[in-house]
Scaffold this motif. Structure first.
Motif, mmCIF file in Angstrom:
data_model
loop_
_atom_site.group_PDB
_atom_site.id
_atom_site.type_symbol
_atom_site.label_atom_id
_atom_site.label_comp_id
_atom_site.label_asym_id
_atom_site.label_seq_id
_atom_site.Cartn_x
_atom_site.Cartn_y
_atom_site.Cartn_z
ATOM 1 N N LEU A 104 0.147 6.409 -21.050
ATOM 2 C CA LEU A 104 -0.385 5.082 -20.698
ATOM 3 C C LEU A 104 -1.394 4.608 -21.732
ATOM 4 O O LEU A 104 -1.410 3.427 -22.108
ATOM 5 C CB LEU A 104 -1.015 5.110 -19.314
ATOM 6 N N LEU A 105 -2.230 5.519 -22.221
ATOM 7 C CA LEU A 105 -3.193 5.156 -23.248
ATOM 8 C C LEU A 105 -2.485 4.748 -24.542
ATOM 9 O O LEU A 105 -2.875 3.794 -25.209
ATOM 10 C CB LEU A 105 -4.162 6.310 -23.517
ATOM 11 N N ALA A 108 -1.114 1.308 -24.099
ATOM 12 C CA ALA A 108 -2.207 0.332 -24.135
ATOM 13 C C ALA A 108 -2.643 0.074 -25.574
ATOM 14 O O ALA A 108 -2.894 -1.073 -25.961
ATOM 15 C CB ALA A 108 -3.380 0.836 -23.304
ATOM 16 N N HIS A 109 -2.707 1.132 -26.406
ATOM 17 C CA HIS A 109 -3.082 0.948 -27.810
ATOM 18 C C HIS A 109 -2.031 0.122 -28.545
ATOM 19 O O HIS A 109 -2.373 -0.705 -29.397
ATOM 20 C CB HIS A 109 -3.272 2.311 -28.502
ATOM 21 N N TYR A 113 -4.973 -2.971 -26.668
ATOM 22 C CA TYR A 113 -6.146 -2.641 -25.862
ATOM 23 C C TYR A 113 -6.885 -1.476 -26.508
ATOM 24 O O TYR A 113 -6.273 -0.575 -27.078
ATOM 25 C CB TYR A 113 -5.745 -2.277 -24.433
ATOM 26 N N LYS A 115 -10.534 1.238 -26.104
ATOM 27 C CA LYS A 115 -11.628 1.719 -25.256
ATOM 28 C C LYS A 115 -12.932 1.137 -25.808
ATOM 29 O O LYS A 115 -13.023 0.780 -26.984
ATOM 30 C CB LYS A 115 -11.700 3.250 -25.308
#
Length: 126
Positions: A104-105, A108-109, A113, A115
């Motif tokens: 999921l990360l 997102a990248h 997106y 952090k």
């Protein structure tokens, strides 16, 4: 077999030579013709039997063609089922990946997106 005399009750076998000689002496019997009603009954019976036989053969042929058609449909449905099973397995793999936080990360990248405190570097493709 024939009796030697009427007074004797014993039967004797005739030799084949005597039988052929006796046959030659007898006038030739003409073929017996059937009564018209009996002939008509035989033809009716023969017609009914031929009709029944042809109907049965026709039904067998029709059923065989239906079987062949159903086998074709079955083969197509089996191919569709295999494709749907393959798609289902692919979707299950995707669901398992979506339950993984690292994946999921990564997604997102890819979508841009970040952090808090990270910097996103975009790749330039030329």
């Amino acid at each position: 077999m024939a009796a030697r005399s009427k007074s004797e009750k014993v039967l004797a076998f005739r030799s084949p030579h005597i039988q052929t000689a006796e046959r030659k002496k007898e006038p030739a019997k003409s073929r017996q013709t059937l009564h018209p009603a009996a002939r008509r009954r035989r033809f009716i019976w023969l017609g009914i039997m031929l009709f029944m036989l042809s109907w049965a053969v026709g039904q067998l042929v029709i059923q065989q063609f239906r079987i062949w058609d159903k086998e074709e449909v079955l083969a197509q449905k089996k191919q569709e089922l295999a494709a749907v099973k393959q798609q289902t397995e692919q979707l299950k793999r995707e669901v398992r990946q979506l339950n993984d936080t690292n994946y999921l990360l990564e997604l997102a990248h890819k979508l841009g997106y970040i952090k808090p405190g990270e910097q996103n570097y975009q790749e330039h493709h030329e």
